[in-house]
Design an enzyme around this catalytic site. Structure first.
Site, PDB file in Angstrom:
ATOM      1  N   HIS A 253       0.491  -1.338  -0.177  1.00 16.60           N
ATOM      2  CA  HIS A 253      -0.025  -0.223  -0.086  1.00 16.60           C
ATOM      3  C   HIS A 253       0.435   1.212   0.056  1.00 16.60           C
ATOM      4  CE1 HIS A 253      -3.006   2.615   0.991  1.00 16.60           C
ATOM      5  NE2 HIS A 253      -3.824   1.838   0.701  1.00 16.60           N
ATOM      6  N   GLU A 312      -7.581  -5.291  -0.712  1.00 12.72           N
ATOM      7  CA  GLU A 312      -8.557  -5.886  -1.676  1.00 12.72           C
ATOM      8  C   GLU A 312      -8.442  -7.753  -1.159  1.00 12.72           C
ATOM      9  OE1 GLU A 312      -9.603  -4.069  -3.310  1.00 12.72           O
ATOM     10  OE2 GLU A 312      -8.421  -2.568  -4.396  1.00 12.72           O
TER      11      GLU A 312
HETATM   12  N1  COA Z   1       3.830  -8.078  -4.923  1.00 11.27           N
HETATM   13  C1  COA Z   1       4.972  -7.290  -4.934  1.00 11.27           C
HETATM   14  N2  COA Z   1       6.193  -6.443  -5.010  1.00 11.27           N
HETATM   15  C2  COA Z   1       5.454  -5.829  -5.133  1.00 11.27           C
HETATM   16  C3  COA Z   1       4.417  -5.176  -3.868  1.00 11.27           C
HETATM   17  C4  COA Z   1       3.042  -6.437  -4.012  1.00 11.27           C
HETATM   18  N3  COA Z   1       1.907  -6.495  -4.137  1.00 11.27           N
HETATM   19  N4  COA Z   1       4.215  -3.514  -4.063  1.00 11.27           N
HETATM   20  C5  COA Z   1       4.593  -3.349  -3.970  1.00 11.27           C
HETATM   21  N5  COA Z   1       6.098  -4.104  -4.498  1.00 11.27           N
HETATM   22  C6  COA Z   1       7.134  -3.343  -4.882  1.00 11.27           C
HETATM   23  C7  COA Z   1       7.225  -2.963  -5.385  1.00 11.27           C
HETATM   24  O1  COA Z   1       8.253  -3.744  -7.096  1.00 11.27           O
HETATM   25  C8  COA Z   1       9.331  -2.311  -5.310  1.00 11.27           C
HETATM   26  O2  COA Z   1       9.358  -3.257  -5.321  1.00 11.27           O
HETATM   27  P1  COA Z   1      11.140  -2.435  -5.632  1.00 11.27           P
HETATM   28  O3  COA Z   1      11.399  -1.127  -5.518  1.00 11.27           O
HETATM   29  O4  COA Z   1      12.009  -3.309  -6.051  1.00 11.27           O
HETATM   30  O5  COA Z   1      11.745  -2.233  -7.415  1.00 11.27           O
HETATM   31  C9  COA Z   1       8.730  -1.397  -4.046  1.00 11.27           C
HETATM   32  O6  COA Z   1       7.713  -2.514  -3.197  1.00 11.27           O
HETATM   33  C10 COA Z   1       8.047  -0.762  -3.665  1.00 11.27           C
HETATM   34  O7  COA Z   1       6.255  -0.497  -4.673  1.00 11.27           O
HETATM   35  P2  COA Z   1       6.403   0.748  -4.854  1.00 11.27           P
HETATM   36  O8  COA Z   1       5.167   0.444  -6.909  1.00 11.27           O
HETATM   37  O9  COA Z   1       6.920   1.882  -4.697  1.00 11.27           O
HETATM   38  O10 COA Z   1       5.028   0.909  -3.959  1.00 11.27           O
HETATM   39  P3  COA Z   1       3.473   1.757  -4.252  1.00 11.27           P
HETATM   40  O11 COA Z   1       3.601   2.843  -2.902  1.00 11.27           O
HETATM   41  O12 COA Z   1       3.877   2.649  -5.403  1.00 11.27           O
HETATM   42  O13 COA Z   1       2.324   0.409  -4.544  1.00 11.27           O
HETATM   43  C11 COA Z   1       0.354  -0.498  -4.777  1.00 11.27           C
HETATM   44  C12 COA Z   1       1.632   0.204  -3.930  1.00 11.27           C
HETATM   45  C13 COA Z   1      -0.500  -0.437  -3.949  1.00 11.27           C
HETATM   46  C14 COA Z   1       0.187  -0.097  -5.869  1.00 11.27           C
HETATM   47  C15 COA Z   1       1.784  -1.539  -4.454  1.00 11.27           C
HETATM   48  O14 COA Z   1       1.958  -1.765  -3.608  1.00 11.27           O
HETATM   49  C16 COA Z   1       1.282  -2.658  -5.721  1.00 11.27           C
HETATM   50  O15 COA Z   1       0.908  -2.765  -6.693  1.00 11.27           O
HETATM   51  N6  COA Z   1       0.033  -3.331  -4.855  1.00 11.27           N
HETATM   52  C17 COA Z   1      -1.118  -4.627  -5.624  1.00 11.27           C
HETATM   53  C18 COA Z   1      -2.016  -4.183  -6.288  1.00 11.27           C
HETATM   54  C19 COA Z   1      -2.981  -4.212  -5.367  1.00 11.27           C
HETATM   55  O16 COA Z   1      -2.779  -4.966  -4.551  1.00 11.27           O
HETATM   56  N7  COA Z   1      -3.820  -2.846  -5.309  1.00 11.27           N
HETATM   57  C20 COA Z   1      -4.711  -2.649  -4.060  1.00 11.27           C
HETATM   58  C21 COA Z   1      -4.571  -1.326  -3.448  1.00 11.27           C
HETATM   59  S1  COA Z   1      -5.078  -0.917  -1.994  1.00 11.27           S
END
Ligand code: COA
Length: 375
Positions: A253, A312
């Site tokens: 998140h 989710e």
């Molecule tokens: N599974 C695996 N790796 C994940 C991950 C997940 N669900 N969520 C984040 N990461 C990893 C990223 O690949 C990144 O790794 P890196 O630094 O080695 O490249 C690191 O964690 C940070 O990710 P980042 O994209 O900067 O985090 P964010 O704050 O932008 O992302 C979300 C937040 C929610 C978009 C992300 O966690 C995600 O895509 N989750 C899955 C989708 C989901 O459940 N969405 C509903 C949200 S309520």
């Protein structure tokens, strides 16, 4: 004024809000000052709306008037129903149909209060109407008697729902009704800040909610549990995904760096629903085991990232337990979040400031125009 480039805006405060306080480091969520776990499982959706829009819970008489005003706006214009029929005949996906349905509503000559009630009431009717049409069933006309959540279940299923089903869905809708300046809420605020209208703001917010990084995750989260089938397959399955750089849906998140408090509220609501004899308890138990493996592997593959279960994951289980197909998950999220979108729009209208951030130009300078026949 000096400014820094902040592409995801996570270091930018773009608004002041009294609506929800998302405490990401502590894993706490307050909805208009109430701990989410103390209000979401008990309030009706109408009480939640009143709280968000008017900053206080209604008394009995106010609640009755508010509920009636909402209920009498459930009916869709004929043009919207026709549009839904046409979309269903083309098998348009439900979030696109919701966007189309909302944008077909007329915003002219209505006050903000009327538009607010109308949009919330009709969002539920559009979702239920489209779901039935897509499944070759005639829509169930909205009934003005019951509360919003009973009405939604009746329009979806064509029968009076049990109190347990209403409570479970009401808990879900309250839980997701607002959550700080998330992407769809921000999109809605940007639109209303131009002094556009609530229908346009909500339509734009629906577009933002649709994406898998926002509201589109519960379907894939459930698919993952279905694919895993048995607990012993969880580890190899999840490792393969992580080895390929894939994200595990339902985890991570932007704000919460500990467990999302909404996961516990929805986990408990799901457990209660099972105890009332609904749903597939084996799937729930499998999901709990998959969650434990996923958290262990995320810690191994992404150390220090604090990737935890988000809303989710348990949304998927709760809605599945209610018998909702995956195609209804994100539209149902919209039925709840629309209350928060509107609350934010009302707040934005009060502050009256156009939202217009800057961008650092990184393109080329000093180009000279070359006519087409000379390129
Ligand atoms: N599974 C695996 N790796 C994940 C991950 C997940 N669900 N969520 C984040 N990461 C990893 C990223 O690949 C990144 O790794 P890196 O630094 O080695 O490249 C690191 O964690 C940070 O990710 P980042 O994209 O900067 O985090 P964010 O704050 O932008 O992302 C979300 C937040 C929610 C978009 C992300 O966690 C995600 O895509 N989750 C899955 C989708 C989901 O459940 N969405 C509903 C949200 S309520």
């Amino acid at each position: 004024m000096s400014a820094v480039v902040d592409p995801g805006l996570e270091r930018t405060i773009a608004a002041e809000t009294r609506l929800s306080d998302v405490q990401g480091q502590e894993g706490k969520l307050f909805l208009a000052g109430y701990p989410a776990e103390e209000i979401a499982p008990y309030a009706t959706f109408e009480e939640m709306l009143h709280l968000l829009w008017f900053d206080r819970l209604p008394d009995r008489a106010e609640l009755e008037t508010f509920s009636k005003n909402l209920a009498r706006r459930r009916e869709l214009p004929d043009a919207t129903i026709e549009l839904m029929r046409s979309a269903a005949s083309r098998q348009i996906q439900p979030m696109d149909a919701l966007r189309m349905g909302l944008s077909s509503l007329d915003s002219s000559d209505r006050s903000v209060d009327e538009q607010a009630l109308s949009v919330v009431a009709k969002t539920a009717t559009i979702v239920a109407t489209y779901h039935r049409l897509l499944n070759a069933q005639e829509p169930v006309p909205p009934n003005q008697e019951p509360g919003h959540v009973s009405a939604l279940l009746m329009m979806l299923e064509g029968k009076t729902p049990t109190a347990e089903r209403v409570r479970a869905l009401e808990t879900y809708l309250n839980t997701v009704s607002d959550h700080g300046l998330n992407a769809s809420t921000f999109a809605g605020r940007v639109i209303i800040a131009t002094h556009s209208d609530l229908i346009s703001a909500v339509t734009g917010a629906v577009g933002a909610l649709k994406g898998p990084l926002h509201g589109g995750a519960p379907g894939p989260a459930l698919d993952m549990v279905f694919d895993i089938e048995t607990a012993d397959r969880a580890e190899p399955y999840l490792r393969e995904k992580l080895d390929h750089g894939e994200r595990l849906m339902g985890f991570g998140h932007r704000v919460y760096k500990v467990r999302d408090p909404r996961a516990d509220i929805l986990g408990e609501a799901t457990r209660r629903l099972y105890r009332s004899g609904e749903g597939d308890e084996d799937l729930y138990n499998l999901a709990v085991e998959v969650e434990a493996v996923a958290l262990r592997l995320l810690d191994e593959y992404k150390p220090g990232r604090n990737l935890q279960t988000n809303v989710e994951y348990y949304t998927a289980l709760l809605l599945h337990c209610l018998g909702f197909p995956v195609s209804l998950f994100t539209p149902t999220f919209a039925v709840g979040r629309v209350g928060g979108w509107i609350a934010h729009c009302r707040e934005q209208l009060e502050t009256g400031r156009l939202i217009r951030p800057g961008a650092t130009y990184t393109g080329q300078d000093d180009r000279t125009w070359i006519p087409l026949d000379q390129r």
